[in-house]
Design an enzyme around this catalytic site. Structure first.
Site, mmCIF file in Angstrom:
data_model
loop_
_atom_site.group_PDB
_atom_site.id
_atom_site.type_symbol
_atom_site.label_atom_id
_atom_site.label_comp_id
_atom_site.label_asym_id
_atom_site.label_seq_id
_atom_site.Cartn_x
_atom_site.Cartn_y
_atom_site.Cartn_z
ATOM 1 N N PRO A 2 -50.613 -24.901 -57.950
ATOM 2 C CA PRO A 2 -51.584 -24.781 -56.849
ATOM 3 C C PRO A 2 -52.799 -25.682 -57.091
ATOM 4 O O PRO A 2 -53.285 -25.787 -58.214
ATOM 5 C CB PRO A 2 -51.987 -23.304 -56.903
ATOM 6 N N GLU A 3 -53.235 -26.342 -56.034
ATOM 7 C CA GLU A 3 -54.415 -27.204 -56.104
ATOM 8 C C GLU A 3 -55.499 -26.587 -55.223
ATOM 9 O O GLU A 3 -55.362 -25.453 -54.774
ATOM 10 C CB GLU A 3 -54.029 -28.626 -55.670
#
Ligand SMILES: [Zn+2]
Length: 275
Positions: A2-3
């Site tokens: 996840p960013e």
């Protein structure tokens, strides 16, 4: 992993469900390395009875503001997810941290690969976490001029520089490739060599791809879910990332996959050239 967009959605969907609730206890912690600080027994003792006052995000960390000045910082890393469940839900074997709220609901930190991490921080610890990370690319202070300052005198290739959390926070492999495609910049260009117009295009690209991903609920490649358990849809809108062998949406050339700084890197060989 996840960013920024995925972590923002994970934080918001968790925070909205539990703000105002009080943590009764840590029900399960079967992977003590998940807790980086303080020691696991202290972590368990300090969390009991804490109320969730608010939430936020810094870089790829989810921050839960608790009473008495504590912050519970959670990092999903590769495969983590945080979800809220009714009292009768049972955690599966990949749930390594489970919290019970006083209203009976439960929060599960599920992580098949066990790289996810938790920290319980006082104000000093929170300031240290903040100081370890660079500019927030969607903040008002992240201007073209600020980005130009961050890139000047840096001989490193632009792609690994974009991934360096101490320079710009929250960008990972997906949005680095997408932002460079947007700006028509080859991932191996030395950062300091970018022209003023290229820096402006990169600034625009970074913000455009992050905002688009936020609008689409983030990208779900495999594991990412928000805290309601829902997938994102931004993976349906990639221009370069994960599109090797397929046509560039801008020029029709075939998107190439290579390796830059040990990361799979996707770009258009016609739109993104090395002068
Ligand atoms: Zn192209």
């Amino acid at each position: 992993m996840p960013e920024l967009p995925e972590v923002q959605h994970a934080a918001d969907s968790l925070g909205m469900q539990i703000v105002g609730a009080r943590i009764a206890c840590v029900e399960r912690l079967d992977w003590p390395r998940m807790v980086e600080t303080p020691a696991p027994d202290e972590f368990i003792a300090l969390l009991a009875g804490r109320q969730v006052r608010g939430w936020g995000r810094r870089a790829k960390w989810i921050l839960l503001d608790l009473d008495d000045g504590w912050t519970l910082a959670l990092h999903l890393r590769m495969s983590g997810s945080l979800t809220v469940h009714p009292a009768n839900a049972e955690p599966d074997r990949h749930t390594h941290l489970a919290l019970r709220l006083e209203d009976g609901r439960r929060i599960f930190f599920h992580d098949t690969r066990k790289f996810g991490r938790a920290r319980l921080l006082d104000a000093t610890g929170l300031a240290a976490l903040d100081a370890a990370h660079g500019a927030e690319p969607l903040s008002e202070t992240f201007t073209v001029e600020h980005l130009a300052e961050l890139l000047q005198n840096r001989k490193r290739a632009i792609k690994p520089l974009l991934l360096d959390q101490s320079v710009i926070a929250g960008i990972g492999n997906i949005y680095a490739d997408e932002a460079l495609w947007h700006a028509r910049i080859h991932p191996l260009r030395p950062a300091a060599d970018l022209s003023a117009s290229e820096v402006a295009a990169l600034h625009d690209g970074i913000r455009a791809v992050l905002r688009q991903a936020l609008a689409n609920g983030g990208s779900t490649l495999r594991d990412y879910r928000n805290s309601y358990g829902a997938r994102g849809t931004n993976q349906d809108h990639f221009n370069a990332y994960d599109r090797a062998g397929r046509p560039c949406p801008r020029c029709g050339a075939t998107i190439v996959k290579t390796v830059v700084a040990q990361r799979g890197t996707h770009y258009c060989p016609i739109c993104q050239t090395i002068p």
